[in-house]
Design a protein around this motif. Structure first.
Motif, short mmCIF file in Angstrom:
data_model
loop_
_atom_site.label_atom_id
_atom_site.label_comp_id
_atom_site.label_asym_id
_atom_site.label_seq_id
_atom_site.Cartn_x
_atom_site.Cartn_y
_atom_site.Cartn_z
N VAL A 131 34.19 44.79 40.42
CA VAL A 131 34.02 43.38 40.02
C VAL A 131 34.83 43.08 38.77
O VAL A 131 35.46 42.02 38.66
CB VAL A 131 32.52 43.05 39.83
CG1 VAL A 131 32.34 41.69 39.18
CG2 VAL A 131 31.80 43.10 41.15
N VAL A 132 34.86 44.00 37.82
CA VAL A 132 35.65 43.80 36.60
C VAL A 132 37.13 43.68 36.94
O VAL A 132 37.83 42.81 36.41
CB VAL A 132 35.40 44.93 35.58
CG1 VAL A 132 36.37 44.86 34.43
CG2 VAL A 132 33.97 44.87 35.07
N VAL A 133 37.61 44.54 37.84
CA VAL A 133 39.02 44.45 38.26
C VAL A 133 39.28 43.11 38.94
O VAL A 133 40.31 42.47 38.69
CB VAL A 133 39.39 45.64 39.17
CG1 VAL A 133 40.76 45.43 39.80
CG2 VAL A 133 39.37 46.92 38.40
N ALA A 134 38.37 42.66 39.77
CA ALA A 134 38.53 41.37 40.44
C ALA A 134 38.55 40.22 39.43
O ALA A 134 39.34 39.28 39.57
CB ALA A 134 37.42 41.16 41.46
N VAL A 135 37.71 40.31 38.41
CA VAL A 135 37.69 39.27 37.37
C VAL A 135 39.01 39.25 36.61
O VAL A 135 39.54 38.17 36.30
CB VAL A 135 36.48 39.47 36.43
CG1 VAL A 135 36.61 38.63 35.18
CG2 VAL A 135 35.19 39.15 37.15
N VAL A 136 39.56 40.42 36.32
CA VAL A 136 40.85 40.48 35.63
C VAL A 136 41.95 39.87 36.50
O VAL A 136 42.79 39.10 36.01
CB VAL A 136 41.19 41.93 35.23
CG1 VAL A 136 42.63 42.05 34.77
CG2 VAL A 136 40.25 42.42 34.16
N VAL A 137 41.93 40.18 37.79
CA VAL A 137 42.93 39.62 38.71
C VAL A 137 42.80 38.10 38.76
O VAL A 137 43.81 37.38 38.69
CB VAL A 137 42.78 40.24 40.11
CG1 VAL A 137 43.58 39.48 41.14
CG2 VAL A 137 43.22 41.70 40.09
N ILE A 138 41.59 37.61 38.86
CA ILE A 138 41.39 36.16 38.91
C ILE A 138 41.80 35.52 37.59
O ILE A 138 42.39 34.43 37.57
CB ILE A 138 39.92 35.84 39.25
CG1 ILE A 138 39.62 36.30 40.68
CG2 ILE A 138 39.64 34.35 39.14
CD1 ILE A 138 38.16 36.31 41.02
N GLY A 139 41.50 36.18 36.48
CA GLY A 139 41.93 35.66 35.17
C GLY A 139 43.44 35.55 35.07
O GLY A 139 43.97 34.57 34.55
N LEU A 140 44.15 36.56 35.58
CA LEU A 140 45.61 36.49 35.59
C LEU A 140 46.11 35.37 36.51
O LEU A 140 47.10 34.71 36.20
CB LEU A 140 46.20 37.83 36.03
CG LEU A 140 46.11 38.95 35.00
CD1 LEU A 140 46.54 40.27 35.63
CD2 LEU A 140 46.96 38.63 33.80
N CYS A 141 45.42 35.16 37.62
CA CYS A 141 45.80 34.05 38.51
C CYS A 141 45.59 32.70 37.84
O CYS A 141 46.43 31.80 37.98
CB CYS A 141 45.00 34.13 39.81
SG CYS A 141 45.41 35.50 40.87
N VAL A 142 44.49 32.55 37.12
CA VAL A 142 44.23 31.29 36.41
C VAL A 142 45.29 31.08 35.33
O VAL A 142 45.81 29.97 35.17
CB VAL A 142 42.81 31.29 35.80
CG1 VAL A 142 42.62 30.15 34.83
CG2 VAL A 142 41.78 31.23 36.90
N GLU A 143 45.64 32.15 34.62
CA GLU A 143 46.68 32.03 33.59
C GLU A 143 48.02 31.65 34.21
O GLU A 143 48.74 30.80 33.66
CB GLU A 143 46.80 33.37 32.84
CG GLU A 143 47.74 33.34 31.66
CD GLU A 143 49.17 33.68 32.06
OE1 GLU A 143 50.09 33.17 31.39
OE2 GLU A 143 49.38 34.44 33.01
N ALA A 144 48.36 32.23 35.34
CA ALA A 144 49.62 31.90 35.99
C ALA A 144 49.63 30.46 36.49
O ALA A 144 50.64 29.77 36.40
CB ALA A 144 49.88 32.86 37.16
#
Length: 93
Positions: A39-52
């Motif tokens: 879940v933490v990895v998924a949150v980081v991926v989603i955070g990077l997507c939001v930043e992009a």
């Protein structure tokens, strides 16, 4: 992108990451901890997507893909290990 939407996304992702980290620390079993780390990895991926999306660039796309693949392979590996170890425990009984 609207700054309010970005702030809401960041807030929800922060709460999700903190709750997952609590589960990592308190999780009674190894599988609970692995799911929480996934879940933490998924949150980081989603955070990077939001930043992009907020900055309108695609330079983080390779990092997003690699993190998603590492998270998937790690989860599958631990699930296979847990299945094999539980099979061994059953055969000993």
């Amino acid at each position: 992108m609207n700054p309010v939407v970005i702030a809401l996304c960041a807030g929800m992702l922060t709460v999700a990451a903190l709750l997952a980290l609590v589960r990592v620390a308190r999780g009674p079993t190894m599988l609970d901890r692995v799911v929480a780390l996934d879940v933490v990895v998924a949150v980081v991926v989603i955070g990077l997507c939001v930043e992009a999306a907020a900055n309108r660039h695609a330079t983080t796309l390779p990092v997003i893909v690699v993190l998603a693949l590492v998270g998937f392979v790690g989860s599958v590996s631990v699930a296979r290990y847990a299945t094999r170890s539980s099979d061994r425990d059953r055969s000993r009984r």
